[in-house]
Design a protein around this motif. Structure first.
Motif, short mmCIF file in Angstrom:
data_model
loop_
_atom_site.label_atom_id
_atom_site.label_comp_id
_atom_site.label_asym_id
_atom_site.label_seq_id
_atom_site.Cartn_x
_atom_site.Cartn_y
_atom_site.Cartn_z
N LEU A 204 -38.35 32.71 5.77
CA LEU A 204 -37.17 31.84 5.74
C LEU A 204 -35.92 32.62 6.14
N LEU A 205 -35.76 33.82 5.62
CA LEU A 205 -34.60 34.64 5.96
C LEU A 205 -34.62 35.07 7.42
N CYS A 206 -35.81 35.41 7.92
CA CYS A 206 -35.91 35.80 9.33
C CYS A 206 -35.60 34.63 10.24
N CYS A 207 -35.98 33.43 9.84
CA CYS A 207 -35.61 32.23 10.61
C CYS A 207 -34.12 31.95 10.49
N GLY A 208 -33.55 32.19 9.31
CA GLY A 208 -32.12 31.95 9.11
C GLY A 208 -31.26 32.84 9.99
N THR A 209 -31.67 34.08 10.21
CA THR A 209 -30.91 34.97 11.08
C THR A 209 -30.94 34.50 12.53
N PHE A 252 -31.19 43.42 9.98
CA PHE A 252 -30.28 42.35 10.36
C PHE A 252 -28.88 42.62 9.78
N PRO A 253 -27.98 43.19 10.59
CA PRO A 253 -26.62 43.47 10.11
C PRO A 253 -25.88 42.23 9.65
N GLN A 254 -26.16 41.06 10.28
CA GLN A 254 -25.45 39.85 9.90
C GLN A 254 -25.76 39.45 8.46
N VAL A 255 -26.95 39.81 7.97
CA VAL A 255 -27.28 39.51 6.58
C VAL A 255 -26.45 40.38 5.65
N ARG A 256 -26.24 41.63 6.01
CA ARG A 256 -25.40 42.51 5.19
C ARG A 256 -23.98 41.98 5.12
N ARG A 258 -23.02 38.89 5.33
CA ARG A 258 -22.94 37.63 4.61
C ARG A 258 -23.54 37.70 3.21
N ALA A 259 -23.89 38.89 2.76
CA ALA A 259 -24.60 39.02 1.49
C ALA A 259 -23.80 38.45 0.32
N ALA A 260 -22.48 38.60 0.35
CA ALA A 260 -21.65 38.11 -0.76
C ALA A 260 -21.75 36.60 -0.92
N ARG A 261 -22.01 35.89 0.18
CA ARG A 261 -22.10 34.43 0.10
C ARG A 261 -23.32 33.97 -0.70
N PHE A 262 -24.33 34.82 -0.76
CA PHE A 262 -25.57 34.42 -1.43
C PHE A 262 -25.56 34.74 -2.91
N LEU A 263 -24.53 35.42 -3.40
CA LEU A 263 -24.52 35.82 -4.80
C LEU A 263 -24.56 34.63 -5.77
N PRO A 264 -23.78 33.54 -5.54
CA PRO A 264 -23.89 32.40 -6.47
C PRO A 264 -25.28 31.80 -6.50
N LEU A 265 -25.93 31.66 -5.32
CA LEU A 265 -27.27 31.12 -5.28
C LEU A 265 -28.26 32.06 -5.96
N ALA A 266 -28.08 33.37 -5.74
CA ALA A 266 -28.96 34.34 -6.38
C ALA A 266 -28.81 34.28 -7.91
N GLY A 267 -27.56 34.08 -8.38
CA GLY A 267 -27.35 33.97 -9.82
C GLY A 267 -28.02 32.74 -10.40
N LEU A 268 -27.93 31.60 -9.68
CA LEU A 268 -28.59 30.38 -10.15
C LEU A 268 -30.09 30.55 -10.17
#
Length: 438
Positions: A204-209, A252-256, A258-268
């Protein structure tokens, strides 16, 4: 009668369009692979019977196409030689060695080599039917969505959701007494469930990039899969998650960025999967330096397996079957819970060397193809992550052939080994052009 009718319809659909066999198997794989033998089909697991049925239909369809003059391209790829060597030393070599020692192979010995043969057959099925980028995209969705369903079942199981526990007890022989600290889900194994979820999340992450899936689709599935990682309740799964995260952030540098954007989802996701995680952490709270299951594995290795591998028995192998009868009354069998020792037990140094050759080839090819911005690149990048998981986790388990995940691994291996040249060939060869939709 309904089962017979369904079997006939599946057979006919696979004969008409052989690639349907791959689609159907991927769709139900994580939900039927954990059902035991004799539960629905006498003598075999339902996923094994289903694969035989689907392959039979695909073979009939392929034979009809061969008779009418269609080309069935069989081109050797870099992965073929090391894979053939690995299969040879996993199956033929240990059985031949057993007979050379004067022992006739028992039923358990033959059953022990069947998983590799089944995975090889699945590899050939995918290799001969999945040709185009569109078909690869369908396969991707048929991997990530069932993986999300598997993760949801694991989460509900660890939360003690009654209807799910009742269903799991009925078909998958899972204890329905209450919430569990390990989400075995429909694969019947928390190790297999964790591996499958990690592979689905990585894909899923590889497709997202590559912006291949919709944004809402990625967010929804990502949330469920991330919760499932914790719900599996397996330390090996969490080690796999670290391996996958390191590789993805590195590739994937773009994931690094954008990593901060995933923190709320990771917390949930962490909140949803927390019960299983906290349950496994209780081992350390009780004063254990290592998980109790790992201490049991070490005791099995030192007491039952390492002595029999001594006196240079590890050079050629001990037996095709690594499952030993237990001397205690509280258990029936003992499993060899170390992947690399399992290679030495089954095929000795030749099998271990064949796995090393296969691993080097797979990682080299996936590293090169993983840069592509299409479905092939996503599958190659995911296979690289999944194979590194196998390389690392084989220290503690034989993850290469674990139920569900092993099938998924060989599907990705077959998709990646075809390369995008097949899409160009479909435009040049009229016989293959007629089977683009097959």
């Amino acid at each position: 009668m309904a089962a017979v009718l369904l079997a006939v319809l599946l057979f006919g659909a696979c004969a008409y369009r052989p690639v349907f066999a791959v689609y159907a198997y991927l769709l139900v794989l994580p939900f039927v692979a954990g059902i035991g033998r004799d539960t629905l089909v006498p003598g075999v697991r339902p996923n094994e019977a289903l694969l035989v049925l689907l392959m039979a239909g695909a073979c009939v369809g392929g034979y009809v196409r061969l008779l009418r003059g269609d080309a069935i391209p069989l081109r050797l790829k870099p992965i073929d030689a090391p894979l053939a060597c690995f299969v040879l030393f996993s199956t033929v070599w240990p059985l031949a060695l057993l007979m050379l020692r004067g022992s006739a192979p028992q039923r358990s010995d033959l059953a022990a080599v069947l998983p590799v043969l089944k995975l090889t057959a699945l590899f050939l099925l995918v290799r001969l039917t999945v040709h185009t980028d569109q078909q690869r995209r369908r396969c991707i969705r048929l991997i990530v969505w069932p993986a999300g369903g598997l993760a949801a079942v694991a989460v509900l199981q660890t939360l003690g959701f009654g209807p799910v526990l009742t269903l799991l007890k009925a078909l998958w022989q899972v204890d329905a007494g209450g919430a569990s600290d390990r989400g075995s889900a429909t694969l019947g194994s928390s190790i297999a469930t964790g591996d499958y979820i990690i592979a689905g999340l990585a894909l899923l992450l590889c497709c997202g990039t590559r912006e291949m899936l919709g944004r809402r689709e990625r967010i929804g599935l990502g949330l469920v899969l991330a919760a499932g990682v914790l719900a599996s309740g397996q330390f090996s799964t969490w080690i796999s998650a670290v391996v996958a995260a390191v590789l993805i952030l590195r590739r994937f540098p773009q994931v690094r960025r954008r990593a901060a954007r995933f923190l709320p989802l990771a917390g949930l996701a962490a909140v949803v999967g927390a019960p299983a995680f906290l349950g496994r952490m209780a081992d350390f709270a009780q004063g254990y330096a290592l998980p109790r299951s790992w201490l049991g594995r070490w005791d099995n290795l030192t007491s039952f397996y390492l002595p029999r591998l001594g006196d240079f028995h590890f050079v050629l192998g001990v037996s095709p079957n690594s499952v030993l009868p237990a001397p205690e009354t509280w258990r029936n069998v003992i499993y060899l819970e170390s992947g690399y020792l399992d290679f030495l037990w089954v095929g000795g140094i030749p099998l271990l060397a064949a796995f090393a050759w296969l691993s080097v080839t797979v990682l080299r090819e996936t590293r090169r193809l993983g840069e592509r911005p299409d479905a092939l690149g996503a599958c190659a990048a995911t296979l690289e992550i999944a194979w590194w998981m196998v390389v690392v986790l084989s220290l503690i388990d034989i993850h290469l052939v674990v139920r569900g995940f092993g099938d998924l691994l060989f599907v990705l291996l077959a998709i990646t080994s075809r390369r995008l040249a097949d899409d160009r060939n479909t435009a040049e060869d009229p016989a293959v052009e007629r089977s683009r939709t097959v």
